[in-house]
Design a protein around this motif. Structure first.
Motif, PDB file in Angstrom:
ATOM      1  N   LEU A  27       6.419  51.575 -34.251  1.00 30.10           N
ATOM      2  CA  LEU A  27       6.158  51.316 -32.686  1.00 30.10           C
ATOM      3  C   LEU A  27       7.266  50.926 -32.016  1.00 30.10           C
ATOM      4  CD1 LEU A  27       2.707  49.355 -33.739  1.00 30.10           C
ATOM      5  CD2 LEU A  27       2.955  51.912 -33.260  1.00 30.10           C
ATOM      6  N   LEU A  28       7.093  51.221 -30.787  1.00 33.80           N
ATOM      7  CA  LEU A  28       8.039  50.769 -29.717  1.00 33.80           C
ATOM      8  C   LEU A  28       7.281  49.664 -29.141  1.00 33.80           C
ATOM      9  CD1 LEU A  28       9.336  54.179 -28.483  1.00 33.80           C
ATOM     10  CD2 LEU A  28       9.791  53.070 -30.594  1.00 33.80           C
ATOM     11  N   GLY A  29       8.285  48.838 -28.158  1.00 40.60           N
ATOM     12  CA  GLY A  29       7.678  47.709 -27.482  1.00 40.60           C
ATOM     13  C   GLY A  29       6.550  48.019 -26.617  1.00 40.60           C
ATOM     14  N   ASP A  30       6.394  49.335 -26.211  1.00 38.63           N
ATOM     15  CA  ASP A  30       5.261  49.651 -25.227  1.00 38.63           C
ATOM     16  C   ASP A  30       4.026  49.445 -25.877  1.00 38.63           C
ATOM     17  OD1 ASP A  30       5.454  51.725 -26.685  1.00 38.63           O
ATOM     18  OD2 ASP A  30       5.985  53.012 -24.875  1.00 38.63           O
ATOM     19  N   ALA A  31       4.089  49.414 -27.292  1.00 37.07           N
ATOM     20  CA  ALA A  31       2.646  49.223 -27.998  1.00 37.07           C
ATOM     21  C   ALA A  31       2.261  47.807 -28.266  1.00 37.07           C
ATOM     22  CB  ALA A  31       2.829  49.941 -29.703  1.00 37.07           C
ATOM     23  N   GLU A  32       2.847  46.877 -27.833  1.00 39.84           N
ATOM     24  CA  GLU A  32       2.471  45.461 -27.799  1.00 39.84           C
ATOM     25  C   GLU A  32       1.440  44.984 -27.043  1.00 39.84           C
ATOM     26  OE1 GLU A  32       6.733  43.242 -28.344  1.00 39.84           O
ATOM     27  OE2 GLU A  32       6.403  43.854 -26.363  1.00 39.84           O
ATOM     28  N   THR A  33       0.562  43.812 -27.728  1.00 47.57           N
ATOM     29  CA  THR A  33      -0.407  43.628 -26.669  1.00 47.57           C
ATOM     30  C   THR A  33      -0.039  42.073 -26.152  1.00 47.57           C
ATOM     31  OG1 THR A  33      -2.088  44.511 -28.280  1.00 47.57           O
ATOM     32  CG2 THR A  33      -2.786  42.703 -26.847  1.00 47.57           C
ATOM     33  N   SER A  79       1.670  33.007 -23.918  1.00 41.48           N
ATOM     34  CA  SER A  79       2.049  33.580 -25.484  1.00 41.48           C
ATOM     35  C   SER A  79       3.007  34.599 -25.277  1.00 41.48           C
ATOM     36  CB  SER A  79       0.654  33.961 -25.941  1.00 41.48           C
ATOM     37  OG  SER A  79       1.099  34.442 -27.312  1.00 41.48           O
ATOM     38  N   GLN A  80       3.798  34.767 -26.514  1.00 42.92           N
ATOM     39  CA  GLN A  80       4.454  35.920 -26.548  1.00 42.92           C
ATOM     40  C   GLN A  80       3.745  37.095 -26.916  1.00 42.92           C
ATOM     41  OE1 GLN A  80       7.966  36.277 -26.149  1.00 42.92           O
ATOM     42  NE2 GLN A  80       7.963  33.912 -25.434  1.00 42.92           N
ATOM     43  N   PRO A  81       4.097  38.403 -26.665  1.00 38.78           N
ATOM     44  CA  PRO A  81       3.266  39.616 -26.993  1.00 38.78           C
ATOM     45  C   PRO A  81       3.391  39.629 -28.423  1.00 38.78           C
ATOM     46  CG  PRO A  81       5.465  40.112 -26.050  1.00 38.78           C
ATOM     47  CD  PRO A  81       5.610  38.946 -25.847  1.00 38.78           C
ATOM     48  N   VAL A  82       2.471  40.594 -28.863  1.00 35.13           N
ATOM     49  CA  VAL A  82       1.995  40.823 -30.558  1.00 35.13           C
ATOM     50  C   VAL A  82       1.884  42.129 -30.743  1.00 35.13           C
ATOM     51  CG1 VAL A  82       1.213  38.320 -30.744  1.00 35.13           C
ATOM     52  CG2 VAL A  82      -0.500  40.094 -30.290  1.00 35.13           C
ATOM     53  N   PHE A  83       1.982  42.601 -32.023  1.00 32.89           N
ATOM     54  CA  PHE A  83       1.528  43.673 -32.300  1.00 32.89           C
ATOM     55  C   PHE A  83       0.387  43.497 -33.329  1.00 32.89           C
ATOM     56  CE2 PHE A  83       6.074  44.975 -31.923  1.00 32.89           C
ATOM     57  CZ  PHE A  83       6.040  46.161 -31.155  1.00 32.89           C
ATOM     58  N   ALA A  84      -0.611  44.349 -33.386  1.00 30.83           N
ATOM     59  CA  ALA A  84      -1.903  44.446 -34.143  1.00 30.83           C
ATOM     60  C   ALA A  84      -1.930  45.688 -34.854  1.00 30.83           C
ATOM     61  CB  ALA A  84      -2.988  43.670 -33.485  1.00 30.83           C
ATOM     62  N   THR A  85      -2.535  45.495 -36.224  1.00 23.13           N
ATOM     63  CA  THR A  85      -2.902  46.702 -36.852  1.00 23.13           C
ATOM     64  C   THR A  85      -4.203  46.356 -37.554  1.00 23.13           C
ATOM     65  OG1 THR A  85      -2.230  48.526 -38.271  1.00 23.13           O
ATOM     66  CG2 THR A  85      -1.200  46.330 -38.909  1.00 23.13           C
ATOM     67  N   LEU A  86      -5.135  47.300 -37.805  1.00 20.23           N
ATOM     68  CA  LEU A  86      -6.409  47.106 -38.597  1.00 20.23           C
ATOM     69  C   LEU A  86      -6.034  48.076 -39.830  1.00 20.23           C
ATOM     70  CD1 LEU A  86      -8.765  45.385 -38.378  1.00 20.23           C
ATOM     71  CD2 LEU A  86      -9.991  47.560 -37.760  1.00 20.23           C
ATOM     72  N   ILE A  87      -6.223  47.254 -41.074  1.00 21.45           N
ATOM     73  CA  ILE A  87      -6.145  48.325 -42.170  1.00 21.45           C
ATOM     74  C   ILE A  87      -7.638  48.424 -42.947  1.00 21.45           C
ATOM     75  CG2 ILE A  87      -5.084  48.482 -44.625  1.00 21.45           C
ATOM     76  CD1 ILE A  87      -3.066  48.015 -42.404  1.00 21.45           C
ATOM     77  N   ARG A  88      -8.245  49.550 -42.658  1.00 23.60           N
ATOM     78  CA  ARG A  88      -9.496  50.055 -43.035  1.00 23.60           C
ATOM     79  C   ARG A  88      -9.455  50.559 -44.565  1.00 23.60           C
ATOM     80  NH1 ARG A  88     -12.032  53.588 -41.231  1.00 23.60           N
ATOM     81  NH2 ARG A  88     -14.177  53.027 -40.650  1.00 23.60           N
ATOM     82  N   GLN A  89     -10.144  50.052 -45.338  1.00 19.55           N
ATOM     83  CA  GLN A  89     -10.204  50.251 -46.754  1.00 19.55           C
ATOM     84  C   GLN A  89     -11.353  50.627 -47.360  1.00 19.55           C
ATOM     85  OE1 GLN A  89      -8.592  47.243 -49.895  1.00 19.55           O
ATOM     86  NE2 GLN A  89      -7.611  49.016 -50.795  1.00 19.55           N
ATOM     87  N   ASP A  90     -11.547  51.717 -47.978  1.00 22.14           N
ATOM     88  CA  ASP A  90     -13.039  52.065 -48.761  1.00 22.14           C
ATOM     89  C   ASP A  90     -12.688  51.540 -50.114  1.00 22.14           C
ATOM     90  OD1 ASP A  90     -14.301  53.805 -50.790  1.00 22.14           O
ATOM     91  OD2 ASP A  90     -14.850  54.999 -49.050  1.00 22.14           O
ATOM     92  N   LYS A  91     -13.512  50.789 -50.329  1.00 23.67           N
ATOM     93  CA  LYS A  91     -13.560  49.660 -51.648  1.00 23.67           C
ATOM     94  C   LYS A  91     -13.739  50.613 -52.920  1.00 23.67           C
ATOM     95  CE  LYS A  91     -12.435  46.021 -51.098  1.00 23.67           C
ATOM     96  NZ  LYS A  91     -10.953  45.436 -51.124  1.00 23.67           N
ATOM     97  N   LYS A  92     -14.457  51.734 -52.752  1.00 17.52           N
ATOM     98  CA  LYS A  92     -14.650  52.493 -54.145  1.00 17.52           C
ATOM     99  C   LYS A  92     -13.375  53.121 -54.445  1.00 17.52           C
ATOM    100  CE  LYS A  92     -19.598  53.053 -53.787  1.00 17.52           C
ATOM    101  NZ  LYS A  92     -20.619  53.882 -53.544  1.00 17.52           N
ATOM    102  N   THR A  93     -12.783  53.717 -53.565  1.00 15.63           N
ATOM    103  CA  THR A  93     -11.626  54.636 -54.047  1.00 15.63           C
ATOM    104  C   THR A  93     -10.137  53.830 -53.903  1.00 15.63           C
ATOM    105  OG1 THR A  93     -11.131  55.366 -51.727  1.00 15.63           O
ATOM    106  CG2 THR A  93     -12.738  56.755 -52.883  1.00 15.63           C
TER     107      THR A  93
END
Length: 600
Positions: free
Chosen positions: A478-484, A572-586
């Protein structure tokens, strides 16, 4: 009349229409049996004097006018389009340039695929509802959100949005569609709209979201997809994508690339493109050392056309090439390249994003990295690819930031840093980078990348699959323009905490700066109602914080699909965020970055 794929293309003589007819989809309203009749023919002979005429050749330079969008009509198994004024006397199906040519006494008309309706169209270059190898079945889940901004009087409106599939390698005659109506603040999730709502079973192509409704605030509308296959026990393997717009594609005079897996021999690597603006260009394959090994293949295709090569190496008649580049050079027009790498044993797909001239910078960040310590579990690893497209060697510095749970304190040890050189025009692959390069195990976190000249970076995070092979996800740097940043919020419209054996979502927040950051995490159900108690997170300088089961942690209950918002506090300083969505069966997972929207 012409045979076109499994259908019949024809011209209608009175109204100048061109049509595409599917005989399998139509049942005759009436059947008549013709009775034989005997007719006696009388022979007549006439003498004709031949006349010779000398034909004079004339050359005319004919410039085509600008494309015009027309509204066709249709019924089950039939699509009809106005083509020419007057009688249509000729029809050519040009498969090379992907067009129909319809002739009339006064003109020749090109009939082309559906054009993108506006520059704001939300495009997913690859989607499917189709059978795959070994009896597998692919489907595409869509999630849509209407932000529902109020006007000055406080009124909000529904979002009425058209969803259309532009099928792979089709010109005209077949384009499944449906309409969504999304209330203000609400989510609409569909498990397989291509195969159900749109009637496009056994079809793949590009998916386009647009609107012609004047009351709809399309700037408030957001969409997301996950392409997946379902195992017999209900578990899934797939990859997720945020939408792109046509302007983000590779344009005239530009070159884009996607990187094939370093273990190319154990993957089925597919690649293709969606044409945003009609034109010409080439596609080729260059190996990790910079040598041309496939192509170039030249194309001349209209806007709205989509094609995929499965596999891309087979299409070029070459063996799989590790860490190669599929290169898209655009002479004229604009395209959106895409690719997937499917593990040959587990069948799990990993999205391969394309890199264009605006996809790199001196400072970049890889999120969701891990080595035995994140959502993918003890067998997880991260493989990092670095491509230097510049004319000079690149000096690269990489630091790994170890994440900590929100319920625990930050690690005291400093982030390890390594330096290396990526030669000009080459791809360098760091396999199992967290362990082999940084000497770390049992950790998750993010990587800071500094490079001069800037390199393109892509990471693939995978783990052993119970049935063999591996599963996981990929993320470009990711580049800086993806920050929140303060005054905005990062919005995840696909948060899912649906039970210990279904889906679970982990939130990871990265502070890339040398100052402190503070964010508030809020949860909303699919109806747009706030749920639970907002969670405040303090993220120290260069720290990464993990929140497992993030929606459940904030809301106090689970949902198949909900919304999470990450909003930095004032100052606040800006941050990056990501969501790890996991299928718990596989165990398979997707990494999603948020849409960044204003706070109010």
């Amino acid at each position: 009349m012409k045979v076109y794929k499994d259908r019949i293309a024809y011209t209608e003589q009175q109204g100048g229409e061109v049509g595409v007819f599917d005989p399998r989809a139509r049942v005759p309203a009436e059947t008549k049996t013709l009775e034989a009749a005997v007719i006696t023919l009388t022979s007549t002979t006439a003498t004709v004097t031949p006349v010779s005429s000398t034909l004079v050749a004339t050359e005319l330079d004919v410039a085509a006018g600008d494309p015009v969008t027309i509204d066709g009509s249709g019924a089950v198994g039939l699509a009809r389009y106005p083509a020419v004024a007057g009688a249509a006397y000729a029809l050519v199906v040009d498969e090379t340039r992907k067009r129909f040519l319809v002739g009339s006494p006064g003109q020749i008309t090109e009939v082309l695929p559906p054009l993108p309706a506006t520059a704001d169209d939300q495009i997913f270059p690859a989607a499917a509802s189709i059978g795959g190898r070994n009896g597998s079945r692919w489907a595409t889940q869509t999630v849509s959100w209407n932000r529902g901004t109020a006007d000055t009087a406080g009124a909000t409106v529904n979002a009425t949005v058209n969803v259309r599939l532009l099928p792979a390698d089709w010109i005209v005659g077949f384009s499944p569609t449906t309409t969504l109506d999304v209330g203000p603040g609400k989510l609409v999730s569909l498990d397989d709209p291509i195969g159900t709502d749109m009637g496009g079973t056994d079809t793949a192509g590009a998916l386009r979201f647009t609107t012609g409704a004047t009351a709809t605030k399309f700037a408030d509308f957001y969409s997301w997809i996950r392409v997946y296959r379902t195992r017999e026990d209900g578990g899934t393997y797939g990859f997720a994508r945020n939408f792109v717009k046509g302007g983000q594609g590779i344009g005239t005079g530009e070159t884009g690339v996607l990187l094939t897996p370093y273990d190319a021999g154990s993957q089925r690597t597919n690649a293709g493109l969606f044409v945003v603006e009609g034109g010409t260009g080439t596609v080729s394959i260059v190996d990790a050392s910079g040598a041309l090994v496939g192509g170039p293949f030249a194309y001349d295709w209209p806007a709205g056309y989509q094609v995929q090569a499965s596999t891309v190496f087979d299409a070029f008649g070459i063996p799989p090439s590790p860490s190669a580049r599929v290169v898209f050079a655009v002479t004229k027009g604009r395209v959106l390249p895409f690719g997937t790498a499917i593990d040959s044993v587990s069948g799990d797909p990993v999205d391969l994003p394309f890199f264009g001239p605006r996809s790199t910078a001196q400072f970049q960040w890889i999120l969701g990295a891990e080595r035995g310590g994140g959502p993918l579990g003890p067998s997880s690893r991260t493989d990092l690819q670095l491509f230097n497209g510049a004319a000079a060697d690149s000096s690269v510095s990489i630091s790994f930031r170890v994440a900590h749970l929100a319920s625990s304190s930050a690690p005291a040890s400093p982030a390890p840093t390594v330096s290396l050189v990526v030669p000009a025009g080459k791809v360098v692959t760091l396999t199992d980078v967290v362990k082999e390069t940084f000497g770390l195990v049992g950790v998750a976190g993010s990587m800071d990348i500094s490079s001069d000249p800037p390199v393109f970076a892509f990471a693939r995070m995978t783990a052993e699959d119970a049935g063999g092979g591996r599963h996981g996800y990929g993320l470009p740097a990711l580049l800086g323009d993806a920050e929140t940043f303060p005054g905005s919020r990062g919005v995840f419209i696909q948060a899912s905490d649906a039970g210990w054996d279904v889906m679970e979502s982990e939130l990871q927040v990265t502070n890339p700066t040398d100052g402190p950051a503070e964010v508030t995490v809020k949860a909303f159900d699919a109806g747009g109602t706030a749920a639970g108690t907002p969670l405040t997170l303090a993220i120290g300088p260069k720290q990464v914080v993990r929140v497992p089961s993030a929606f459940y942690t904030v809301a106090g209950f689970g949902v198949p699909v909900g919304r999470l918002e990450v909003a930095p506090a004032t100052g606040s300083q800006p941050v990056f965020a990501t969501l790890i969505r996991q299928d718990k069966k596989t165990g398979d997972a997707d990494a999603v970055v948020p849409y960044v929207v204003p706070s109010s």
